[in-house]
Scaffold this motif. Structure first.
Motif, mmCIF file in Angstrom:
data_model
loop_
_atom_site.group_PDB
_atom_site.id
_atom_site.type_symbol
_atom_site.label_atom_id
_atom_site.label_comp_id
_atom_site.label_asym_id
_atom_site.label_seq_id
_atom_site.Cartn_x
_atom_site.Cartn_y
_atom_site.Cartn_z
ATOM 1 N N GLY A 158 0.807 -1.209 0.000
ATOM 2 C CA GLY A 158 0.000 0.000 0.000
ATOM 3 C C GLY A 158 0.843 1.264 0.000
ATOM 4 O O GLY A 158 0.555 2.229 -0.722
ATOM 5 N N ILE A 159 1.902 1.254 0.806
ATOM 6 C CA ILE A 159 2.804 2.404 0.842
ATOM 7 C C ILE A 159 3.503 2.578 -0.505
ATOM 8 O O ILE A 159 3.599 3.694 -1.038
ATOM 9 C CB ILE A 159 3.843 2.238 1.968
ATOM 10 C CG1 ILE A 159 3.159 2.262 3.338
ATOM 11 C CG2 ILE A 159 4.913 3.315 1.889
ATOM 12 C CD1 ILE A 159 4.060 1.874 4.491
ATOM 13 N N ALA A 160 3.995 1.468 -1.058
ATOM 14 C CA ALA A 160 4.663 1.529 -2.358
ATOM 15 C C ALA A 160 3.716 2.005 -3.440
ATOM 16 O O ALA A 160 4.074 2.815 -4.308
ATOM 17 C CB ALA A 160 5.232 0.152 -2.714
ATOM 18 N N GLN A 161 2.463 1.542 -3.379
ATOM 19 C CA GLN A 161 1.493 1.918 -4.403
ATOM 20 C C GLN A 161 1.113 3.396 -4.316
ATOM 21 O O GLN A 161 0.747 4.008 -5.336
ATOM 22 C CB GLN A 161 0.246 1.043 -4.292
ATOM 23 C CG GLN A 161 -0.599 1.024 -5.566
ATOM 24 C CD GLN A 161 -1.638 -0.077 -5.531
ATOM 25 O OE1 GLN A 161 -2.374 -0.210 -4.571
ATOM 26 N NE2 GLN A 161 -1.683 -0.843 -6.592
ATOM 27 N N SER A 162 1.257 3.991 -3.138
ATOM 28 C CA SER A 162 0.972 5.418 -3.013
ATOM 29 C C SER A 162 1.936 6.232 -3.863
ATOM 30 O O SER A 162 1.596 7.336 -4.327
ATOM 31 C CB SER A 162 1.065 5.856 -1.548
ATOM 32 O OG SER A 162 2.412 5.814 -1.073
ATOM 33 N N LEU A 163 3.133 5.708 -4.076
ATOM 34 C CA LEU A 163 4.108 6.370 -4.933
ATOM 35 C C LEU A 163 3.923 5.972 -6.395
ATOM 36 O O LEU A 163 3.912 6.819 -7.304
ATOM 37 C CB LEU A 163 5.529 6.030 -4.476
ATOM 38 C CG LEU A 163 6.680 6.741 -5.196
ATOM 39 C CD1 LEU A 163 6.571 8.256 -5.024
ATOM 40 C CD2 LEU A 163 8.035 6.247 -4.678
ATOM 41 N N VAL A 164 3.759 4.662 -6.646
ATOM 42 C CA VAL A 164 3.592 4.172 -8.008
ATOM 43 C C VAL A 164 2.356 4.772 -8.662
ATOM 44 O O VAL A 164 2.369 5.141 -9.841
ATOM 45 C CB VAL A 164 3.491 2.630 -8.018
ATOM 46 C CG1 VAL A 164 3.236 2.119 -9.427
ATOM 47 C CG2 VAL A 164 4.784 2.015 -7.462
#
Length: 410
Positions: free
Chosen positions: A398-404
């Motif tokens: 979820g954290i990574a997807q906030s950037l992606v």
């Protein structure tokens, strides 16, 4: 279903997201967990050190991600889009290819050790520098009260390493260069060119300098024709994305400069990129306004397939962004929790021991000799893997997807 050419489509449409694990970052547990989280979040490319152990770890993480995507019932994982695996070479001294070093015995006993506090990967301690954790950011160098810390740079020897690395199944290569190093670049290109026909992508990373555009034009003439797409990585302010929001300015300015030159190939930003990069590109009109179409999944992942071809014509927009220190910093709290769990398990004797491969020293001749012999093994506690802790895994995704998603969303 695995979509092998999803990354190319992202590149063409200006949605290309690359995770930079670090050209000299060799901490295998962190590499594995970063690759896993950002792959599930929708990354298009994973850039790792040209170290066989790191490559193997990244490939394992990609396999784990594919299995998780196939088995999960979460939205967006009906199709698994496998990112391309990239390795980096350098043609001379480069901040991405160095390690910090110092003599512990020279440190004052009453030193406040500001080097420990500023290190983003906890690579520094009373024992010295943990080599595989250090990725060469250099922040510890000026802060040492007695200037006891220095950097140990290294230049890759592609003639020895390229055959072994490029036969390990990587999809892309990136060559780090600087203006004025044409002969050095030629040496590297000569070593890697026999394998270019099997690659899906070639990238050239260069920082700004006098005569930059003329230098890049010369490089293009040298490597042409290419059987695959080409990326110009504009390295604005290396390894600074996690320092502050202003770090992205240099990356954007350099991207504008290379875009204006209309060189054949795609332009991808790096060096100082963070969560302010996409808003800045949007405000300047440097993103493709039609980069999202109706064929995306609920999570923003492309569901349709594509096939590889060479770059058709120079886009008038930035095709992608690479995130290094900032992307890693976002997941640092999750990785720290895993280490804490692991230490607790070791203390209670709960995690078993199993053989793991030792990391070779980053001396390229040592890597070559390691590769030509059986890998050394040592009995060490089995690390706690991110996939072993589903709650932490999906927090990380979820954290990574906030950037992606900044690149994948309209």
């Amino acid at each position: 279903m695995i979509n092998l050419y999803y990354p190319l489509r992202s590149l063409r449409e200006g949605r290309w997201f690359k995770l930079i694990c670090g050209a000299s970052f060799q901490h295998l547990p962190a590499v594995r967990n970063l690759v896993l989280a950002y792959t599930l979040a929708g990354a298009d490319c994973i850039d790792v050190a040209a170290d066989p152990a790191v490559i193997s770890t990244a490939k394992t993480a990609l396999g784990v991600a594919a299995t998780i995507a196939e088995d999960t019932e979460r939205p967006g994982f009906r199709y698994f889009n496998r990112p391309w695996l990239m390795v980096s070479f350098n043609d001379g001294e480069d901040p991405h290819f160095r390690k910090a070093t110092f003599r512990v015995e020279d440190c004052p006993t009453d030193c406040a050790r500001p080097c420990e506090a500023i290190c983003p990967t906890q690579a520094i301690g009373s024992f010295g520098v943990i080599d595989d954790r250090c990725y060469g950011c250099g922040r510890c160098l000026p802060i040492c009260p007695i200037q006891n810390i220095s950097s140990r740079s290294y230049v890759s020897t592609p003639a020895a390493i390229a055959p072994m690395v490029l036969q390990s199944g990587v999809d892309a290569i990136e060559i780090h260069t600087q203006v004025g190093r044409l002969e050095d670049f030629q040496r590297v290109w000569q070593a890697v060119s026999p394998w270019v026909s099997s690659l899906k992508l070639v990238a050239i990373s260069c920082s700004d300098g006098e005569g930059l555009i003329d230098y890049l034009k010369t490089l293009y003439q040298l490597i042409s024709p290419l059987p695959c797409p080409l990326i110009w990585q504009t390295d604005g302010r290396p390894m600074s994305g996690d320092i502050g929001i202003g770090a992205t300015r240099a990356a954007v300015r350099l991207g504008q400069k290379v875009l204006a030159a209309k060189l054949p190939g795609y332009v991808q930003l790096a060096g100082g990129t963070n969560d302010r990069t996409i808003p800045k590109l949007k405000s300047l009109g440097l993103l493709n306004p039609s980069r999202i179409s109706e064929t995306t999944s609920p999570s923003g992942l492309r569901l349709s397939s594509d096939s590889p071809t060479s770059t058709p014509s120079p886009p008038i927009y930035v095709s992608g962004v690479a995130y290094g220190s900032y992307a890693r910093t976002l997941l640092a709290p999750i990785l720290k929790q895993l280490e804490t769990i692991e230490l607790a398990a070791i203390a209670t004797g709960q995690n078993r021991a199993e053989p793991v491969h030792r990391q070779p020293d980053w001396n390229t001749s040592t890597i070559a000799s390691e590769l030509s012999s059986q890998p050394l093994e040592a009995q060490m506690p089995a690390p706690i893997r991110l996939e072993d802790k589903p709650d932490l895994l999906w927090q990380a995704v979820g954290i990574a997807q906030s950037l992606v998603s900044q690149l994948k969303s309209p």
